[in-house]
Scaffold this active site. Structure first.
Site, PDB file in Angstrom:
ATOM      1  N   ARG A   1      -2.608  -7.989  -3.218  1.00 24.31           N
ATOM      2  CA  ARG A   1      -1.648  -7.761  -4.314  1.00 24.31           C
ATOM      3  C   ARG A   1      -0.284  -8.349  -3.969  1.00 24.31           C
ATOM      4  O   ARG A   1       0.419  -8.868  -4.830  1.00 24.31           O
ATOM      5  CB  ARG A   1      -1.511  -6.251  -4.594  1.00 24.31           C
ATOM      6  CG  ARG A   1      -2.709  -5.679  -5.326  1.00 24.31           C
ATOM      7  CD  ARG A   1      -2.681  -4.166  -5.333  1.00 24.31           C
ATOM      8  NE  ARG A   1      -1.477  -3.625  -5.924  1.00 24.31           N
ATOM      9  CZ  ARG A   1      -0.810  -2.558  -5.458  1.00 24.31           C
ATOM     10  NH1 ARG A   1      -1.238  -1.910  -4.390  1.00 24.31           N
ATOM     11  NH2 ARG A   1       0.255  -2.137  -6.058  1.00 24.31           N
TER      12      ARG A   1
ATOM     13  N   LYS B   1      -4.568   6.167   0.735  1.00 26.12           N
ATOM     14  CA  LYS B   1      -4.273   6.214   2.180  1.00 26.12           C
ATOM     15  C   LYS B   1      -3.678   7.551   2.589  1.00 26.12           C
ATOM     16  O   LYS B   1      -3.925   8.056   3.673  1.00 26.12           O
ATOM     17  CB  LYS B   1      -3.490   5.020   2.681  1.00 26.12           C
ATOM     18  CG  LYS B   1      -2.112   4.840   2.208  1.00 26.12           C
ATOM     19  CD  LYS B   1      -1.499   3.580   2.847  1.00 26.12           C
ATOM     20  CE  LYS B   1      -0.329   3.100   2.027  1.00 26.12           C
ATOM     21  NZ  LYS B   1      -0.664   2.127   1.023  1.00 26.12           N
TER      22      LYS B   1
ATOM     23  N   HIS C   1       5.786   9.693   1.261  1.00 30.87           N
ATOM     24  CA  HIS C   1       5.548   8.285   0.952  1.00 30.87           C
ATOM     25  C   HIS C   1       6.527   7.833  -0.120  1.00 30.87           C
ATOM     26  O   HIS C   1       6.851   8.575  -1.027  1.00 30.87           O
ATOM     27  CB  HIS C   1       4.118   8.055   0.467  1.00 30.87           C
ATOM     28  CG  HIS C   1       3.697   6.615   0.571  1.00 30.87           C
ATOM     29  ND1 HIS C   1       3.279   6.037   1.755  1.00 30.87           N
ATOM     30  CD2 HIS C   1       3.663   5.625  -0.346  1.00 30.87           C
ATOM     31  CE1 HIS C   1       2.992   4.761   1.545  1.00 30.87           C
ATOM     32  NE2 HIS C   1       3.228   4.478   0.280  1.00 30.87           N
TER      33      HIS C   1
ATOM     34  N   ASP D   1      -7.709  -0.199   0.684  1.00 29.93           N
ATOM     35  CA  ASP D   1      -6.281  -0.366   0.383  1.00 29.93           C
ATOM     36  C   ASP D   1      -5.658  -1.419   1.289  1.00 29.93           C
ATOM     37  O   ASP D   1      -4.846  -2.230   0.848  1.00 29.93           O
ATOM     38  CB  ASP D   1      -5.517   0.958   0.515  1.00 29.93           C
ATOM     39  CG  ASP D   1      -4.035   0.744   0.219  1.00 29.93           C
ATOM     40  OD1 ASP D   1      -3.728   0.217  -0.856  1.00 29.93           O
ATOM     41  OD2 ASP D   1      -3.196   1.051   1.089  1.00 29.93           O
TER      42      ASP D   1
HETATM   43  N1  URA Z   1       3.335   1.617  -1.587  1.00 29.73           N
HETATM   44  C1  URA Z   1       1.992   1.571  -1.396  1.00 29.73           C
HETATM   45  O1  URA Z   1       1.483   2.117  -0.425  1.00 29.73           O
HETATM   46  N2  URA Z   1       1.251   0.916  -2.278  1.00 29.73           N
HETATM   47  C2  URA Z   1       1.775   0.305  -3.371  1.00 29.73           C
HETATM   48  O2  URA Z   1       1.042  -0.245  -4.135  1.00 29.73           O
HETATM   49  C3  URA Z   1       3.173   0.350  -3.566  1.00 29.73           C
HETATM   50  C4  URA Z   1       3.937   1.023  -2.656  1.00 29.73           C
END
Ligand code: URA
Length: 459
Positions: A177, A196, A91, A170
């Site tokens: 956000r 996640k 990620h 999320d």
């Molecule tokens: N990637 C994500 O999954 N969440 C964030 O808040 C920032 C980058």
């Protein structure tokens, strides 16, 4: 205290005033928001309070747990007969032109390490893997749990979006956000990413923590804190986690925008790489292959990655997954057959000499203005829109030369994008020094400067 005693306004006020919330209080807010019992305006106020006052370690852990358990945690224990097989994901904390997942996931899966990948959409000025995948006509990221496991088992790879089952908190918070200027906050980023990723049923995770003008966290020392927070959360769940800190001072590669980045990823899988994309992709894929037990060192993991490109197996893996997830594979085979935007415009440079800097944030915002990203939650992205950079930092330019091409289906958007780009490029008489892309790493041995000497195959 029974949850009946919680009052949302008091909890928002508590955080606004810089006080700590208990695990139960955080869980209460997250659960209510996930069930649609807390309106966006109250959650927005809470997020802004978190942004300004921060969350301590316990609160960050409570947030991650609440978000993770807002849905199911996928159990992959029964997936493989060979119990030594490990599911490994990667990620990124987000960047501009960051298409690395599209390249490395097929490489790693082709090398025999299963990659269950749940990704997000574009966030702020950064792109998201899901939006990029959906630019492939028909590609379906909405796979249910049975299909998720089935695809992973048969292909060693699955690309999925969050459903109502997987970290739904999320999914909602991420979208909120994005449009309330509350992304750039270490605990919120950490909770979002780890909830996640932990829900995916992974054994290990490789993190790309970005710093620089195009990252959410600009400063390298802050990025170290984010990397340490992410690793600590992962380790507390007994997962193997390694984080690399990489530069996001200019966009990665030459293409920014959803389809444009898929197209560039196909080129990379055919062995035609921009140098920066090559370096970071191979680093991360090598680390994933090592973590998955198919290489005994990072260097060997990188060598295997290169082999997967050279023998065509990585590209075949991408084709395979596009077909499996209902995408139109003809655009992978012939990217030039993809429809063009109605409008394109050349962007010319005002100065002479060398490109000394490209502000990735401004390029990301320009791409968003052209239609590649969202300004509000429900907005659809224009998959074709974006920017091709013809010059990167360190390359020579002549006044009046075209350094970028802008693509959009909404002609009115050129003006705003061009005004952002005017401030994005710096030129100078002297060629700037090349800075390393990979600055630090963190694993169970701790945080240290990245040692290029250990990975000769990266060059
Ligand atoms: N990637 C994500 O999954 N969440 C964030 O808040 C920032 C980058």
């Amino acid at each position: 205290m029974s949850k009946n005693y919680f009052n949302e306004v008091s909890l928002i006020r508590k955080k606004r005033d810089g006080l700590s919330l208990s695990t139960d209080e955080i869980k209460y807010l997250i659960d209510k928001y996930t069930k649609d019992e807390l309106p966006d305006y109250q959650m927005s106020a809470f997020l802004m309070a978190c942004f300004h006052k921060g969350l301590n370690e316990e609160e960050t852990s409570a947030l991650t747990h609440a978000m993770l358990h807002s849905g199911i945690v996928i159990d992959t224990a029964d997936l493989w007969e060979d119990k030594s097989i490990k599911n490994i994901d990667k990620h990124s904390t987000g960047g501009v032109g960051d298409k690395l997942s599209l390249i490395l996931a097929p490489i790693v899966a082709a090398a025999g390490v299963p990659v269950p990948m749940i990704s997000g959409r574009g966030l702020g000025h950064t792109g998201g893997t899901l939006d990029k995948l959906e630019s492939i006509p028909g590609f379906d990221v909405n796979v249910d749990l049975d299909r998720y496991k089935d695809i992973l088992k048969r292909h060693n790879l699955v690309f999925a979006g969050q459903t109502e089952d997987i970290a739904p908190a999320d999914k909602r918070l991420y979208a909120l956000r994005d449009v309330t200027a509350t992304v750039e906050c270490i605990p919120l980023i950490a909770g979002s990413i780890m909830s996640k990723k932990l829900a995916e049923g992974i054994d290990g995770l490789v993190l790309d923590v970005k710093h620089g003008s195009g990252a959410f966290i600009k400063d390298v020392d802050e990025a170290k804190i984010l990397a340490q927070t992410l690793c600590s959360i992962g380790w507390s769940f007994k997962k193997e986690v390694t984080a690399f800190l990489t530069s996001m001072d200019q966009p990665l590669g030459n293409e920014i925008g959803n389809w444009l980045e898929v197209k560039e990823s196909i080129d990379c899988l055919r062995g035609k790489w921009p140098a920066d994309v090559r370096e970071v992709t191979l680093l991360l894929s090598g680390a994933m292959i090592q973590m998955g037990g198919k290489a005994s060192s990072l260097n060997e993991g990188i060598e295997i990655s290169l082999e997967m490109i050279e023998n065509g197996e990585a590209l075949d893996k991408l084709r395979e997954i596009v077909i499996e997830q209902d995408g139109d594979v003809s655009v992978i085979d012939d990217p030039d057959s993809y429809p063009q935007t109605k409008y394109s415009r050349e962007f010319k440079i005002g100065g002479d000499g060398y490109i000394t800097g490209i502000n990735a944030y401004l390029v990301g915002m320009a791409s968003l203005e052209l239609g590649a990203g969202r300004k509000e939650k429900s907005q659809a992205v224009d998959h074709q829109a974006g920017i091709t950079l013809h010059r990167k930092v360190g390359e020579p330019v002549k006044k009046g030369e075209t350094i970028a091409t802008l693509y959009t289906n909404n002609e009115k958007q050129f003006e705003q994008a061009e005004s952002l780009l005017k401030d994005a490029f710096d030129t100078g008489a002297k060629k700037p020094e090349t800075k390393p892309m990979i600055t630090h790493m963190i694993d169970s041995k701790g945080l240290r400067a990245f040692d290029y000497g250990e990975v000769p195959s990266l060059k």
